[in-house]
Design a protein around this motif. Structure first.
Motif, mmCIF file in Angstrom:
data_model
loop_
_atom_site.group_PDB
_atom_site.id
_atom_site.type_symbol
_atom_site.label_atom_id
_atom_site.label_comp_id
_atom_site.label_asym_id
_atom_site.label_seq_id
_atom_site.Cartn_x
_atom_site.Cartn_y
_atom_site.Cartn_z
ATOM 1 N N ARG A 97 -7.860 0.893 7.677
ATOM 2 C CA ARG A 97 -7.758 2.303 8.059
ATOM 3 C C ARG A 97 -7.003 2.469 9.377
ATOM 4 N NH1 ARG A 97 -13.826 4.225 6.035
ATOM 5 N NH2 ARG A 97 -13.192 4.575 3.870
ATOM 6 N N TYR A 98 -7.138 1.522 10.275
ATOM 7 C CA TYR A 98 -6.400 1.548 11.541
ATOM 8 C C TYR A 98 -4.893 1.408 11.282
ATOM 9 C CZ TYR A 98 -4.821 0.006 16.182
ATOM 10 O OH TYR A 98 -4.162 -0.125 17.386
ATOM 11 N N ILE A 99 -4.531 0.462 10.440
ATOM 12 C CA ILE A 99 -3.112 0.255 10.126
ATOM 13 C C ILE A 99 -2.552 1.454 9.356
ATOM 14 C CG2 ILE A 99 -1.547 -1.172 8.716
ATOM 15 C CD1 ILE A 99 -3.350 -3.570 9.482
ATOM 16 N N GLN A 100 -3.348 2.001 8.474
ATOM 17 C CA GLN A 100 -2.922 3.173 7.702
ATOM 18 C C GLN A 100 -2.662 4.371 8.620
ATOM 19 O OE1 GLN A 100 -5.815 4.477 4.704
ATOM 20 N NE2 GLN A 100 -4.164 4.377 3.208
ATOM 21 N N GLU A 101 -3.455 4.509 9.642
ATOM 22 C CA GLU A 101 -3.325 5.637 10.557
ATOM 23 C C GLU A 101 -2.181 5.455 11.550
ATOM 24 O OE1 GLU A 101 -4.066 9.260 12.374
ATOM 25 O OE2 GLU A 101 -4.992 8.474 10.535
ATOM 26 N N VAL A 107 -0.664 -0.168 2.780
ATOM 27 C CA VAL A 107 -1.933 -0.874 2.584
ATOM 28 C C VAL A 107 -2.746 -0.133 1.524
ATOM 29 C CG1 VAL A 107 -1.987 -1.825 4.915
ATOM 30 C CG2 VAL A 107 -3.007 0.411 4.478
ATOM 31 N N PRO A 108 -3.731 -0.787 0.920
ATOM 32 C CA PRO A 108 -4.532 -0.120 -0.120
ATOM 33 C C PRO A 108 -5.303 1.077 0.440
ATOM 34 C CG PRO A 108 -4.859 -2.509 -0.153
ATOM 35 C CD PRO A 108 -4.122 -2.198 1.107
ATOM 36 N N PHE A 109 -5.435 2.120 -0.387
ATOM 37 C CA PHE A 109 -6.256 3.271 -0.009
ATOM 38 C C PHE A 109 -7.687 2.981 -0.439
ATOM 39 C CE2 PHE A 109 -8.350 7.319 -0.864
ATOM 40 C CZ PHE A 109 -8.150 7.963 0.344
ATOM 41 N N ILE A 110 -8.616 3.030 0.518
ATOM 42 C CA ILE A 110 -10.017 2.692 0.248
ATOM 43 C C ILE A 110 -10.746 3.917 -0.305
ATOM 44 C CG2 ILE A 110 -12.188 1.934 1.268
ATOM 45 C CD1 ILE A 110 -10.509 0.391 3.337
ATOM 46 N N LEU A 111 -11.295 3.768 -1.498
ATOM 47 C CA LEU A 111 -12.057 4.837 -2.145
ATOM 48 C C LEU A 111 -13.521 4.810 -1.720
ATOM 49 C CD1 LEU A 111 -10.595 4.311 -5.717
ATOM 50 C CD2 LEU A 111 -10.135 6.291 -4.255
ATOM 51 N N HIS A 112 -14.069 3.605 -1.599
ATOM 52 C CA HIS A 112 -15.497 3.451 -1.312
ATOM 53 C C HIS A 112 -15.728 2.007 -0.882
ATOM 54 C CE1 HIS A 112 -19.719 4.367 -1.466
ATOM 55 N NE2 HIS A 112 -19.977 3.550 -2.476
ATOM 56 N N TRP A 113 -16.720 1.804 -0.055
ATOM 57 C CA TRP A 113 -17.092 0.436 0.317
ATOM 58 C C TRP A 113 -18.571 0.417 0.655
ATOM 59 C CZ3 TRP A 113 -18.949 -0.749 5.284
ATOM 60 C CH2 TRP A 113 -18.819 0.285 6.233
ATOM 61 N N ILE A 132 -2.597 -1.147 -6.238
ATOM 62 C CA ILE A 132 -1.176 -0.973 -5.933
ATOM 63 C C ILE A 132 -0.355 -1.594 -7.051
ATOM 64 C CG2 ILE A 132 0.686 -1.499 -4.306
ATOM 65 C CD1 ILE A 132 -1.407 -1.620 -2.084
ATOM 66 N N ASP A 133 0.321 -0.766 -7.796
ATOM 67 C CA ASP A 133 1.123 -1.263 -8.912
ATOM 68 C C ASP A 133 2.296 -2.072 -8.366
ATOM 69 O OD1 ASP A 133 1.632 -1.629 -11.575
ATOM 70 O OD2 ASP A 133 2.859 0.173 -11.784
ATOM 71 N N HIS A 134 2.545 -3.237 -8.937
ATOM 72 C CA HIS A 134 3.613 -4.109 -8.452
ATOM 73 C C HIS A 134 4.083 -5.031 -9.565
ATOM 74 C CE1 HIS A 134 -0.135 -6.361 -8.008
ATOM 75 N NE2 HIS A 134 0.587 -7.481 -8.073
ATOM 76 N N ALA A 135 5.263 -5.629 -9.344
ATOM 77 C CA ALA A 135 5.819 -6.547 -10.344
ATOM 78 C C ALA A 135 5.426 -7.991 -10.060
ATOM 79 C CB ALA A 135 7.344 -6.411 -10.375
ATOM 80 N N THR A 136 5.422 -8.367 -8.784
ATOM 81 C CA THR A 136 5.081 -9.732 -8.396
ATOM 82 C C THR A 136 4.753 -9.739 -6.908
ATOM 83 O OG1 THR A 136 5.849 -12.039 -8.431
ATOM 84 C CG2 THR A 136 7.498 -10.352 -7.903
ATOM 85 N N VAL A 309 5.791 -3.032 -1.712
ATOM 86 C CA VAL A 309 5.013 -1.839 -2.057
ATOM 87 C C VAL A 309 3.566 -1.932 -1.569
ATOM 88 C CG1 VAL A 309 6.440 -1.222 -4.041
ATOM 89 C CG2 VAL A 309 4.514 -2.797 -4.363
ATOM 90 N N GLY A 310 3.160 -3.097 -1.115
ATOM 91 C CA GLY A 310 1.782 -3.236 -0.646
ATOM 92 C C GLY A 310 1.566 -4.521 0.130
ATOM 93 N N VAL A 311 0.697 -4.429 1.146
ATOM 94 C CA VAL A 311 0.269 -5.597 1.911
ATOM 95 C C VAL A 311 -1.251 -5.635 1.839
ATOM 96 C CG1 VAL A 311 0.357 -6.821 4.110
ATOM 97 C CG2 VAL A 311 2.243 -5.298 3.459
ATOM 98 N N ILE A 312 -1.800 -6.716 1.300
ATOM 99 C CA ILE A 312 -3.233 -6.777 1.007
ATOM 100 C C ILE A 312 -3.908 -7.920 1.769
ATOM 101 C CG2 ILE A 312 -2.898 -5.754 -1.267
ATOM 102 C CD1 ILE A 312 -3.122 -8.578 -2.453
ATOM 103 N N ASP A 313 -5.226 -7.966 1.650
ATOM 104 C CA ASP A 313 -6.060 -9.031 2.219
ATOM 105 C C ASP A 313 -5.969 -9.082 3.745
ATOM 106 O OD1 ASP A 313 -6.693 -9.532 -0.365
ATOM 107 O OD2 ASP A 313 -5.876 -11.554 -0.457
ATOM 108 N N TRP A 314 -6.595 -8.117 4.378
ATOM 109 C CA TRP A 314 -6.596 -7.994 5.837
ATOM 110 C C TRP A 314 -7.919 -8.438 6.444
ATOM 111 C CZ3 TRP A 314 -2.223 -6.563 8.468
ATOM 112 C CH2 TRP A 314 -1.180 -5.977 7.724
#
Length: 478
Positions: A97-101, A107-113, A132-136, A309-314
């Protein structure tokens, strides 16, 4: 000669057994139904398919497809692999959320945790996010085509230079944005309100996780606080290296002299830390920069046009010494130096050429950002990054962070950097450096040698009881 610390194989086997058994139980029909129902409850839309779970190094993820064309992903930490699941999950939510702001990094949008008690069947702490839809991923795009899925990835030596520069350039943008984020303490982030984050918790690192999991280090030996000085943090990391050698039960040493060699290296590194010689920045009090231990190409999602299109695992991300940010990214070759097939020197030679390519595109991206007003000239990353590689600071931060690679890096890179060149063969150099230890430290060394040789007589699991019992605690609730 054993050049680096091996993992404790007994602990590794236990870790794999716990993880594999837990993952297998996820395929139970009732478990899958509970997970699916939970996801639908927290993501609007008509579900169409719950995909097979995918297991990574630390987590297991489930993807649910919806009629509207979107998908949701729920992720649980794997027992046996993740030693601090609740802490890891909370840290990741805050930093995403910090990086998103504060950046445009996708980064992924968090729906719930939630915590383990809030999860379906008590499976564990979780993050539910938009898929996040992606090809590879970037690692696949950069990898040598002839390598198989079971092989460790290595940058394709014949990769098209235009393709490489395009992919490196996008990563340069991400690193530049992260380098502009500053905090006044070293530590993991906590969200205070909608627009405020602070480094309020200890910096939870991959190294800490692996020291407990594969180095059988007691949790009580790990840092528990944030740090306000780079020097004090390096001092804490040096202490962890010493604790690692002392506490790893199996596969830590292969002879008395191997133990002495490892002990001398750690004592000298600790001495350098105490003297404040490991941190290069003029300002010991920061500011500190956002650093992700696991930011690497396999966690960078790209589309068919090779655009990120996405950076994951933070999960292992924290405010760290600026020296970390100034170090050239080790992942330019995909493989780590300690695992390079032909050794660290060969890695270094290949890395040098690819680093020049990366710095070239980084400078180009910086120029564009300065022209657009997104970056000031004094925020350039290229100069400090080049200097870190040239003066050896790269290897200092690498050795500080990488517990199991420490020995190889220390004797090849840090010993000559700090204590001068030597005509003595690397494997015997400890005998020359032992004179730098105090009499008390030498006596302590012999005690450690005796302890390690005695431990070699019988292999046993040295996890603390809470680690041994982790599996039963994480079984799905019937």
């Amino acid at each position: 000669m054993q050049n680096r610390m091996c993992f404790d194989d007994v602990a590794w086997e236990q870790s794999e057994t716990v993880s594999d058994t837990w993952v297998a139980e996820l395929f139970e029909t009732d478990t899958l139904r509970a997970i699916g129902d939970f996801m639908v409850k927290h993501r609007r839309g008509v579900p169409t398919e719950l995909c097979q779970p995918r297991a990574g190094a630390f987590n297991v993820s489930f993807r649910m497809k919806f009629e509207d064309g979107g998908s949701a992903l729920i992720r649980f930490p794997k027992p046996g692999a993740t030693m601090f699941p609740e802490e890891k999950m909370k840290n990741e939510v805050a930093v995403i959320r910090y990086i998103q702001e504060n950046t445009s990094i996708p980064v992924p949008f968090i729906l719930h945790w939630g915590t383990k008690s809030e999860s379906p069947l008590g499976l564990g702490p979780f993050i539910l996010m938009e898929y996040i839809d992606h090809a590879t991923d970037l690692s696949t795009a950069l990898n040598t085509p002839t390598l198989g899925g079971e092989d460790r990835p290595i940058l394709d030596p014949s990769i098209n230079i235009d393709k490489l520069e395009m992919l490196y350039g996008q990563m340069a943008d991400i690193l530049t944005q992260l380098s502009q984020l500053s905090l006044p303490r070293i530590g993991s982030l906590a969200q205070i309100d909608d627009f405020t984050w602070e480094a309020r918790h200890r910096p939870l690192t991959i190294g800490m996780n692996e020291l407990v999991r594969l180095g059988t280090l007691p949790r009580s030996t790990l840092p528990t606080t944030t740090f306000e000085m780079t020097s004090s943090y390096f001092d804490a990391l040096a202490e962890l290296h010493l604790q690692h050698l002392s506490h790893q039960r199996n596969d830590a040493v292969n002879s008395a002299n191997d133990c002495r060699r490892k002990f001398v290296a750690r004592q000298l590194f600790s001495k350098l830390a105490r003297e404040g010689r490991l941190n290069a920045s003029a300002n010991d009090y920061g500011p500190f920069k956002i650093w992700c231990d696991d930011l690497r190409p396999s966690n960078i999602l790209i589309n068919e046009g090779l655009q990120i299109v996405g950076v994951i695992d933070w999960e292992f991300t924290y405010a760290a010494p600026v020296e970390y940010t100034h170090a050239a990214p080790w992942w330019l070759l995909l493989e780590q130096p300690e695992y390079w097939p032909d050794g660290i020197e060969a890695w270094e030679k290949t890395f040098e050429s690819r680093l020049q390519t990366f710095l070239k595109v980084l400078i180009e991206r910086e120029e564009t950002a300065i022209q657009q007003g997104r970056l000031s000239p004094d925020q350039r990353l290229s100069g400090p990054m080049r200097q870190s590689w040239t003066n050896g600071d790269f290897w200092i931060t690498y050795a500080a962070r990488k517990n199991f690679a420490f020995d190889a890096i220390f004797w090849k890179k840090l010993d000559p950097l700090f204590f001068g060149s030597s005509t003595v063969a690397e494997e015997h150099r400890w005998e020359q450096r032992i004179e730098l230890l105090s009499e008390e430290e030498r006596q302590c060394m012999e005690q450690v040698v005796s302890q390690k040789l005695e431990q070699r007589q019988k292999r046993t699991l040295a996890w603390e009881p809470e680690e041994v019992d982790a599996f039963e605690a994480c079984r799905p609730v019937a």
